[in-house]
Design a protein around this motif. Sequence first.
Motif, PDB file in Angstrom:
ATOM      1  N   PHE A   1      49.287  -5.232  40.824  1.00  0.00           N
ATOM      2  CA  PHE A   1      50.765  -6.072  41.355  1.00  0.00           C
ATOM      3  C   PHE A   1      51.789  -5.888  42.040  1.00  0.00           C
ATOM      4  O   PHE A   1      52.623  -6.432  42.029  1.00  0.00           O
ATOM      5  CB  PHE A   1      50.908  -7.436  40.388  1.00  0.00           C
ATOM      6  N   LYS A   2      52.140  -4.316  41.351  1.00  0.00           N
ATOM      7  CA  LYS A   2      53.342  -3.621  42.285  1.00  0.00           C
ATOM      8  C   LYS A   2      53.481  -4.095  43.599  1.00  0.00           C
ATOM      9  O   LYS A   2      54.359  -4.726  44.327  1.00  0.00           O
ATOM     10  CB  LYS A   2      53.523  -2.184  42.351  1.00  0.00           C
ATOM     11  N   THR A   3      52.679  -3.794  44.455  1.00  0.00           N
ATOM     12  CA  THR A   3      51.889  -3.681  46.120  1.00  0.00           C
ATOM     13  C   THR A   3      52.183  -5.501  46.747  1.00  0.00           C
ATOM     14  O   THR A   3      53.133  -5.689  47.384  1.00  0.00           O
ATOM     15  CB  THR A   3      50.831  -3.156  46.686  1.00  0.00           C
ATOM     16  N   ILE A   4      51.522  -6.109  45.332  1.00  0.00           N
ATOM     17  CA  ILE A   4      51.128  -7.348  46.175  1.00  0.00           C
ATOM     18  C   ILE A   4      52.541  -7.864  45.643  1.00  0.00           C
ATOM     19  O   ILE A   4      53.453  -9.240  46.828  1.00  0.00           O
ATOM     20  CB  ILE A   4      50.339  -8.417  45.185  1.00  0.00           C
ATOM     21  N   LEU A   5      53.845  -7.648  44.717  1.00  0.00           N
ATOM     22  CA  LEU A   5      54.518  -8.426  44.840  1.00  0.00           C
ATOM     23  C   LEU A   5      55.642  -8.549  46.266  1.00  0.00           C
ATOM     24  O   LEU A   5      56.802  -8.679  46.134  1.00  0.00           O
ATOM     25  CB  LEU A   5      55.010  -8.409  43.372  1.00  0.00           C
ATOM     26  N   ASN A   6      55.425  -6.927  46.169  1.00  0.00           N
ATOM     27  CA  ASN A   6      56.395  -6.267  47.144  1.00  0.00           C
ATOM     28  C   ASN A   6      56.297  -6.533  48.981  1.00  0.00           C
ATOM     29  O   ASN A   6      57.211  -7.542  49.261  1.00  0.00           O
ATOM     30  CB  ASN A   6      55.955  -5.263  47.420  1.00  0.00           C
ATOM     31  N   TYR A   7      54.900  -6.977  49.031  1.00  0.00           N
ATOM     32  CA  TYR A   7      54.544  -8.087  50.207  1.00  0.00           C
ATOM     33  C   TYR A   7      55.393  -9.099  49.529  1.00  0.00           C
ATOM     34  O   TYR A   7      56.093  -9.581  50.953  1.00  0.00           O
ATOM     35  CB  TYR A   7      53.821  -7.803  50.203  1.00  0.00           C
ATOM     36  N   LEU A   8      55.514 -10.130  48.819  1.00  0.00           N
ATOM     37  CA  LEU A   8      56.109 -11.513  48.849  1.00  0.00           C
ATOM     38  C   LEU A   8      57.162 -11.851  48.958  1.00  0.00           C
ATOM     39  O   LEU A   8      57.691 -12.598  48.916  1.00  0.00           O
ATOM     40  CB  LEU A   8      54.892 -11.803  47.206  1.00  0.00           C
ATOM     41  N   ASN A   9      57.610 -10.470  47.573  1.00  0.00           N
ATOM     42  CA  ASN A   9      59.207 -10.788  47.976  1.00  0.00           C
ATOM     43  C   ASN A   9      59.838 -10.319  49.185  1.00  0.00           C
ATOM     44  O   ASN A   9      60.812 -10.359  48.746  1.00  0.00           O
ATOM     45  CB  ASN A   9      59.266  -9.674  46.796  1.00  0.00           C
ATOM     46  N   ASN A  10      59.021  -9.133  50.004  1.00  0.00           N
ATOM     47  CA  ASN A  10      60.136  -9.065  51.415  1.00  0.00           C
ATOM     48  C   ASN A  10      59.115  -9.132  52.858  1.00  0.00           C
ATOM     49  O   ASN A  10      59.202  -8.779  53.526  1.00  0.00           O
ATOM     50  CB  ASN A  10      59.770  -7.642  50.640  1.00  0.00           C
ATOM     51  N   THR A  11      58.773 -10.905  52.506  1.00  0.00           N
ATOM     52  CA  THR A  11      57.900 -10.355  53.711  1.00  0.00           C
ATOM     53  C   THR A  11      58.893 -10.647  55.200  1.00  0.00           C
ATOM     54  O   THR A  11      58.385 -10.531  56.113  1.00  0.00           O
ATOM     55  CB  THR A  11      57.451 -12.424  53.812  1.00  0.00           C
ATOM     56  N   SER A  12      60.464 -11.210  55.054  1.00  0.00           N
ATOM     57  CA  SER A  12      60.740 -11.074  56.094  1.00  0.00           C
ATOM     58  C   SER A  12      61.567  -9.496  56.830  1.00  0.00           C
ATOM     59  O   SER A  12      61.398  -9.445  58.145  1.00  0.00           O
ATOM     60  CB  SER A  12      62.646 -11.948  55.705  1.00  0.00           C
ATOM     61  N   LEU A  13      61.304  -8.834  55.605  1.00  0.00           N
ATOM     62  CA  LEU A  13      61.583  -7.200  55.595  1.00  0.00           C
ATOM     63  C   LEU A  13      60.237  -6.260  56.209  1.00  0.00           C
ATOM     64  O   LEU A  13      60.713  -5.362  56.655  1.00  0.00           O
ATOM     65  CB  LEU A  13      62.292  -6.936  54.289  1.00  0.00           C
ATOM     66  N   ILE A  14      58.762  -6.820  55.933  1.00  0.00           N
ATOM     67  CA  ILE A  14      58.495  -5.867  56.356  1.00  0.00           C
ATOM     68  C   ILE A  14      57.088  -6.878  57.511  1.00  0.00           C
ATOM     69  O   ILE A  14      57.448  -7.964  57.793  1.00  0.00           O
ATOM     70  CB  ILE A  14      57.056  -6.243  55.818  1.00  0.00           C
ATOM     71  N   ASP A  15      56.817  -6.221  58.700  1.00  0.00           N
ATOM     72  CA  ASP A  15      56.468  -6.664  59.541  1.00  0.00           C
ATOM     73  C   ASP A  15      55.163  -7.809  59.179  1.00  0.00           C
ATOM     74  O   ASP A  15      55.025  -7.432  57.754  1.00  0.00           O
ATOM     75  CB  ASP A  15      56.109  -5.431  60.743  1.00  0.00           C
ATOM     76  N   PHE A  16      55.300  -9.070  59.578  1.00  0.00           N
ATOM     77  CA  PHE A  16      54.170  -9.580  59.472  1.00  0.00           C
ATOM     78  C   PHE A  16      52.820  -8.695  59.614  1.00  0.00           C
ATOM     79  O   PHE A  16      51.824  -9.059  58.437  1.00  0.00           O
ATOM     80  CB  PHE A  16      54.204 -10.092  60.536  1.00  0.00           C
ATOM     81  N   ASP A  17      52.194  -8.056  60.068  1.00  0.00           N
ATOM     82  CA  ASP A  17      50.530  -7.643  60.520  1.00  0.00           C
ATOM     83  C   ASP A  17      50.669  -6.316  58.895  1.00  0.00           C
ATOM     84  O   ASP A  17      49.801  -6.949  58.420  1.00  0.00           O
ATOM     85  CB  ASP A  17      50.940  -6.444  61.542  1.00  0.00           C
ATOM     86  N   ILE A  18      51.047  -6.105  58.502  1.00  0.00           N
ATOM     87  CA  ILE A  18      51.409  -5.746  57.536  1.00  0.00           C
ATOM     88  C   ILE A  18      50.991  -5.777  56.905  1.00  0.00           C
ATOM     89  O   ILE A  18      49.629  -5.554  55.226  1.00  0.00           O
ATOM     90  CB  ILE A  18      52.558  -4.110  57.273  1.00  0.00           C
ATOM     91  N   TRP A  19      52.272  -7.162  56.078  1.00  0.00           N
ATOM     92  CA  TRP A  19      51.826  -7.605  54.656  1.00  0.00           C
ATOM     93  C   TRP A  19      50.783  -8.626  55.534  1.00  0.00           C
ATOM     94  O   TRP A  19      50.269  -8.742  53.593  1.00  0.00           O
ATOM     95  CB  TRP A  19      53.213  -8.218  53.894  1.00  0.00           C
ATOM     96  N   PHE A  20      50.624  -9.232  55.729  1.00  0.00           N
ATOM     97  CA  PHE A  20      49.221 -10.502  56.051  1.00  0.00           C
ATOM     98  C   PHE A  20      48.356  -9.616  55.692  1.00  0.00           C
ATOM     99  O   PHE A  20      47.020 -10.417  55.175  1.00  0.00           O
ATOM    100  CB  PHE A  20      49.073 -10.870  57.160  1.00  0.00           C
ATOM    101  N   PHE A  21      47.597  -8.108  56.340  1.00  0.00           N
ATOM    102  CA  PHE A  21      46.493  -7.623  56.758  1.00  0.00           C
ATOM    103  C   PHE A  21      46.515  -6.854  55.096  1.00  0.00           C
ATOM    104  O   PHE A  21      45.312  -6.828  54.492  1.00  0.00           O
ATOM    105  CB  PHE A  21      45.964  -7.307  57.838  1.00  0.00           C
ATOM    106  N   ASN A  22      47.703  -6.837  54.951  1.00  0.00           N
ATOM    107  CA  ASN A  22      47.130  -5.840  53.461  1.00  0.00           C
ATOM    108  C   ASN A  22      47.032  -7.170  51.841  1.00  0.00           C
ATOM    109  O   ASN A  22      46.249  -7.304  51.222  1.00  0.00           O
ATOM    110  CB  ASN A  22      48.392  -5.348  53.285  1.00  0.00           C
ATOM    111  N   LEU A  23      47.814  -8.470  51.998  1.00  0.00           N
ATOM    112  CA  LEU A  23      47.462  -8.961  51.238  1.00  0.00           C
ATOM    113  C   LEU A  23      45.953 -10.091  51.727  1.00  0.00           C
ATOM    114  O   LEU A  23      44.675 -10.184  50.985  1.00  0.00           O
ATOM    115  CB  LEU A  23      48.239 -10.183  50.717  1.00  0.00           C
ATOM    116  N   PHE A  24      46.132 -10.642  52.909  1.00  0.00           N
ATOM    117  CA  PHE A  24      44.793 -11.605  53.045  1.00  0.00           C
ATOM    118  C   PHE A  24      44.062 -11.080  53.675  1.00  0.00           C
ATOM    119  O   PHE A  24      42.655 -11.119  53.258  1.00  0.00           O
ATOM    120  CB  PHE A  24      45.533 -13.051  53.926  1.00  0.00           C
TER     121      PHE A  24
END
Length: 166
Positions: free
Chosen positions: A57-80
């Motif tokens: 859950f390290k990466t998952i929580l990082n993406y969820l907690n920092n959605t505004s700081l990470i490019d949409f493509d990166i967190w969206f494709f990595n999670l969903f």
Amino acid sequence: MNLRINNAKRINIVIRITAGIFFCMYFSFLLYRLFFYAYGQYFRFSSGEISYNLIPFKTILNYLNNTSLIDFDIWFFNLFGNVCAFMPMGFLLPVIFPGLQSFRAITSVTFFVSFALEIVQLWLRLGIADIDDVILNTLGGTLGYFLLISVHKIVEQAVKVKSKSM
């Protein structure tokens, strides 16, 4: 009655073969996306260093907690993307292999396939081998299985309604 059974067996065989063909196409595409082309303009390449995450859950929580700081493509494709990428496995494998028609079987197979792919990714030094990918992929496989169960129930209800009206 015997003719109906033979037709049902033929239909079952056609469905299993068709699902097998779709699975081969799906898995080929999955391997291409995993080992060659990720998304956008991002192609995978082998790096000199080994990159991995073993903390669940390290990466998952990082993406969820920092959605505004990470490019949409990166967190969206990595999670969903990881969830959606394995949904066909949970949907198709039980159709092809009758022995995989349980939640436990699909969860186990999806987990082990995902884990094996992450190990190959680590060995080839392509991207980052991440336990969170295994978690998300396994979730995707189980969601695909639940989708199959839901579709099966809907079809079963439709057949019952149709047979009652005849």
